[in-house]
Design an enzyme around this catalytic site. Structure first.
Site, PDB file in Angstrom:
ATOM      1  N   HIS A 145      -0.620   0.289  -9.796  1.00  0.00           N
ATOM      2  CA  HIS A 145      -1.376  -0.590  -8.888  1.00  0.00           C
ATOM      3  C   HIS A 145      -1.986  -1.774  -9.644  1.00  0.00           C
ATOM      4  O   HIS A 145      -3.190  -2.055  -9.530  1.00  0.00           O
ATOM      5  CB  HIS A 145      -2.467   0.180  -8.132  1.00  0.00           C
ATOM      6  CG  HIS A 145      -2.929  -0.554  -6.902  1.00  0.00           C
ATOM      7  ND1 HIS A 145      -3.388   0.083  -5.773  1.00  0.00           N
ATOM      8  CD2 HIS A 145      -3.000  -1.885  -6.608  1.00  0.00           C
ATOM      9  CE1 HIS A 145      -3.717  -0.815  -4.855  1.00  0.00           C
ATOM     10  NE2 HIS A 145      -3.490  -2.023  -5.346  1.00  0.00           N
TER      11      HIS A 145
ATOM     12  N   ARG B 257       0.851  -1.188   0.000  1.00  0.00           N
ATOM     13  CA  ARG B 257       0.000   0.000   0.000  1.00  0.00           C
ATOM     14  C   ARG B 257       0.889   1.241   0.000  1.00  0.00           C
ATOM     15  O   ARG B 257       1.962   1.261   0.615  1.00  0.00           O
ATOM     16  CB  ARG B 257      -0.896   0.037   1.244  1.00  0.00           C
ATOM     17  CG  ARG B 257      -2.069  -0.919   1.202  1.00  0.00           C
ATOM     18  CD  ARG B 257      -3.140  -0.489   0.191  1.00  0.00           C
ATOM     19  NE  ARG B 257      -4.266  -1.415   0.153  1.00  0.00           N
ATOM     20  CZ  ARG B 257      -4.383  -2.426  -0.719  1.00  0.00           C
ATOM     21  NH1 ARG B 257      -3.449  -2.644  -1.631  1.00  0.00           N
ATOM     22  NH2 ARG B 257      -5.456  -3.205  -0.699  1.00  0.00           N
TER      23      ARG B 257
HETATM   24  P1  NAP Z   1      -1.828 -11.639   4.635  1.00  0.00           P
HETATM   25  O1  NAP Z   1      -2.006 -13.063   4.204  1.00  0.00           O
HETATM   26  O2  NAP Z   1      -2.734 -11.079   5.662  1.00  0.00           O
HETATM   27  O3  NAP Z   1      -0.319 -11.521   5.162  1.00  0.00           O
HETATM   28  C1  NAP Z   1       0.148 -10.412   5.846  1.00  0.00           C
HETATM   29  C2  NAP Z   1       1.539 -10.714   6.382  1.00  0.00           C
HETATM   30  O4  NAP Z   1       2.056  -9.520   6.987  1.00  0.00           O
HETATM   31  C3  NAP Z   1       1.544 -11.789   7.462  1.00  0.00           C
HETATM   32  O5  NAP Z   1       2.685 -12.604   7.338  1.00  0.00           O
HETATM   33  C4  NAP Z   1       1.593 -10.980   8.751  1.00  0.00           C
HETATM   34  O6  NAP Z   1       2.213 -11.665   9.836  1.00  0.00           O
HETATM   35  C5  NAP Z   1       2.486  -9.833   8.314  1.00  0.00           C
HETATM   36  N1  NAP Z   1       2.312  -8.673   9.214  1.00  0.00           N
HETATM   37  C6  NAP Z   1       1.181  -8.002   9.508  1.00  0.00           C
HETATM   38  N2  NAP Z   1       1.420  -7.025  10.391  1.00  0.00           N
HETATM   39  C7  NAP Z   1       2.738  -7.106  10.675  1.00  0.00           C
HETATM   40  C8  NAP Z   1       3.594  -6.382  11.553  1.00  0.00           C
HETATM   41  N3  NAP Z   1       3.135  -5.384  12.310  1.00  0.00           N
HETATM   42  N4  NAP Z   1       4.891  -6.736  11.598  1.00  0.00           N
HETATM   43  C9  NAP Z   1       5.357  -7.755  10.855  1.00  0.00           C
HETATM   44  N5  NAP Z   1       4.605  -8.472   9.995  1.00  0.00           N
HETATM   45  C10 NAP Z   1       3.310  -8.153   9.919  1.00  0.00           C
HETATM   46  O7  NAP Z   1      -1.871 -10.665   3.397  1.00  0.00           O
HETATM   47  P2  NAP Z   1      -1.578 -10.997   1.845  1.00  0.00           P
HETATM   48  O8  NAP Z   1      -2.750 -11.668   1.237  1.00  0.00           O
HETATM   49  O9  NAP Z   1      -0.265 -11.650   1.754  1.00  0.00           O
HETATM   50  O10 NAP Z   1      -1.517  -9.515   1.244  1.00  0.00           O
HETATM   51  C11 NAP Z   1      -0.562  -8.579   1.707  1.00  0.00           C
HETATM   52  C12 NAP Z   1      -0.861  -7.194   1.169  1.00  0.00           C
HETATM   53  O11 NAP Z   1      -0.513  -7.103  -0.208  1.00  0.00           O
HETATM   54  C13 NAP Z   1      -2.325  -6.772   1.187  1.00  0.00           C
HETATM   55  O12 NAP Z   1      -2.707  -6.314   2.478  1.00  0.00           O
HETATM   56  C14 NAP Z   1      -2.363  -5.660   0.160  1.00  0.00           C
HETATM   57  O13 NAP Z   1      -2.109  -4.434   0.797  1.00  0.00           O
HETATM   58  C15 NAP Z   1      -1.204  -5.991  -0.780  1.00  0.00           C
HETATM   59  N6  NAP Z   1      -1.647  -6.358  -2.146  1.00  0.00           N
HETATM   60  C16 NAP Z   1      -1.286  -5.562  -3.187  1.00  0.00           C
HETATM   61  C17 NAP Z   1      -1.628  -5.912  -4.479  1.00  0.00           C
HETATM   62  C18 NAP Z   1      -1.188  -5.093  -5.650  1.00  0.00           C
HETATM   63  O14 NAP Z   1      -1.617  -5.326  -6.770  1.00  0.00           O
HETATM   64  N7  NAP Z   1      -0.314  -4.140  -5.455  1.00  0.00           N
HETATM   65  C19 NAP Z   1      -2.370  -7.076  -4.722  1.00  0.00           C
HETATM   66  C20 NAP Z   1      -2.729  -7.855  -3.631  1.00  0.00           C
HETATM   67  C21 NAP Z   1      -2.365  -7.497  -2.340  1.00  0.00           C
HETATM   68  P3  NAP Z   1       1.535 -13.015  10.405  1.00  0.00           P
HETATM   69  O15 NAP Z   1       1.827 -14.068   9.371  1.00  0.00           O
HETATM   70  O16 NAP Z   1       2.267 -13.257  11.667  1.00  0.00           O
HETATM   71  O17 NAP Z   1       0.069 -12.747  10.547  1.00  0.00           O
HETATM   72  C1  GLV Z   2      -4.860  -5.040  -4.218  1.00  0.00           C
HETATM   73  O1  GLV Z   2      -4.307  -4.034  -3.951  1.00  0.00           O
HETATM   74  C2  GLV Z   2      -5.309  -5.979  -3.244  1.00  0.00           C
HETATM   75  O2  GLV Z   2      -5.327  -5.649  -2.056  1.00  0.00           O
HETATM   76  O3  GLV Z   2      -5.664  -7.105  -3.647  1.00  0.00           O
END
Ligand code: NAP
Ligand code: GLV
Length: 318
Positions: free
Chosen positions: A281, A233
């Site tokens: 994005h 983000r």
């Molecule tokens: P997720 O499964 O919820 O994973 C989040 C990870 O971050 C987990 O490993 C979590 O730790 C860790 N985390 C959270 N808070 C933390 C902290 N304070 N300190 C250290 N680690 C922390 O999320 P995801 O599905 O992988 O997605 C991640 C992010 O990618 C989304 O929230 C979104 O913002 C972004 N995204 C972007 C796009 C794009 O096109 N640019 C597309 C999709 C997603 P734990 O494992 O211990 O819970």
């Molecule tokens: C995109 O930014 C997502 O959160 O999937």
């Protein structure tokens, strides 16, 4: 695709999908023909809506839907949904976790890791000057890549980078064991993790704890000449701190897919910066085919009395 057979009779609202709405309506009509799909302009009886698939929500919309059983976020990031106080606390918010989105992110990060590993921009600049200028780069196993966030996306990314041969470390909130990945967790291990990250990948959720984490203090702990890839983000990044770290050449380059203001305004200094590489994005996009199969699976769980998976937690803030 088994979604068609499994889809329960339910009414699902598509909200805030903007230009992607037609594509999704079409995909639902093929994959889940038994489901009643309506869009925002068609809400005649809000009490008949069971589920909502939502991206950019209109504040207050969900509070009107009194029979809602769960909200599906179109994206993996649920920061916007969690910051809407009108959404009832008891309502499950389901994060998008589907193979298309994951594979898209894995592909994007592999591409950008190779781009920074090989310092491709130097070749592009040399070509513009018509200069034959071979430069050295280490083997992948001598290149240390750090992944912040080891959730659905970060773990898949770390595994792919390790399989490719990079020397990979990762950082998360809770402790993890991932084959081939040196795992760190919590604030106390952040500095040790950062020391290892010549290419730093951000795949954290946006929370109270992670907002502004990509700032001067963190950059100072990276090895000199490190690169940054932020695909999480825009608000993770302190923009002026990145510009300063690049100006003093502590950081070499950055790829940014996400921004504080999107679309990035035409006057923004990032556009013309020679070491900032911008994607709009679209690092990864939720794939209707694989996502609808996942939504139908989750609805079947809910209708069968099981708890949904990948729910956001208000206590954790992601
Ligand atoms: P997720 O499964 O919820 O994973 C989040 C990870 O971050 C987990 O490993 C979590 O730790 C860790 N985390 C959270 N808070 C933390 C902290 N304070 N300190 C250290 N680690 C922390 O999320 P995801 O599905 O992988 O997605 C991640 C992010 O990618 C989304 O929230 C979104 O913002 C972004 N995204 C972007 C796009 C794009 O096109 N640019 C597309 C999709 C997603 P734990 O494992 O211990 O819970
Ligand atoms: C995109 O930014 C997502 O959160 O999937």
């Amino acid at each position: 695709m088994t979604a068609k057979r499994d889809a329960p009779r339910a009414c699902l609202l598509l909200a805030g999908m903007k230009e992607r709405e037609t594509e999704w309506l079409h995909a639902f009509s093929i994959q889940a023909p038994d489901m009643r799909i309506i869009h925002e302009d068609e809400i005649d009886a809000p009490e008949n809506i069971d589920y909502c698939l939502i991206w950019r929500q209109r504040p207050g919309l969900l509070a009107r839907l009194v029979r809602l059983k769960a909200v599906f976020s179109l994206g993996a990031g649920v920061d916007a949904l969690l910051s809407d106080p009108s959404i009832p606390e008891w309502l499950p918010i389901i994060r998008m976790a589907e193979p298309g989105l994951t594979e898209g992110m894995v592909e994007y990060i592999l591409w950008q890791t190779l781009f920074h590993h090989r310092r491709i921009w130097e070749l592009i600049e040399a070509q513009r000057r018509k200069e034959w200028r071979p430069h050295n780069y280490p083997a992948p196993w001598d290149r240390r890549v750090g992944v912040m966030g080891l959730g659905v996306l970060g773990k898949a990314v770390a595994l792919k980078l390790a399989a490719f041969g990079f020397s990979v470390s990762g950082w998360s909130r809770s402790a993890k064991e991932i084959p081939g990945v040196l795992c760190y967790n919590g604030r106390t291990e952040l500095a040790s993790f950062l020391e290892t990250a010549e290419i730093l990948i951000c795949l954290l959720p946006l929370t109270v704890e992670t907002r502004g984490i990509l700032g001067a203090r963190l950059f100072a702990q990276l090895p000199p000449g490190a690169s940054l890839v932020n695909a999480a983000r825009g608000a993770h990044l302190v923009e002026e701190d990145l510009l300063e770290a690049l100006r003093v050449s502590h950081l070499s380059a950055a790829t940014l897919d996400v921004f504080n203001e999107e679309p990035l305004p035409p006057t923004h200094p990032f556009w013309k910066h020679p070491r900032i590489f911008i994607t709009p994005h679209n690092a990864s996009i939720t794939d209707p085919e694989t996502a609808i199969a996942e939504i139908c699976r989750q609805i079947a769980r809910l209708e069968g009395g099981l708890a949904p998976e990948h729910t956001a937690s208000r206590a954790r803030d992601y």
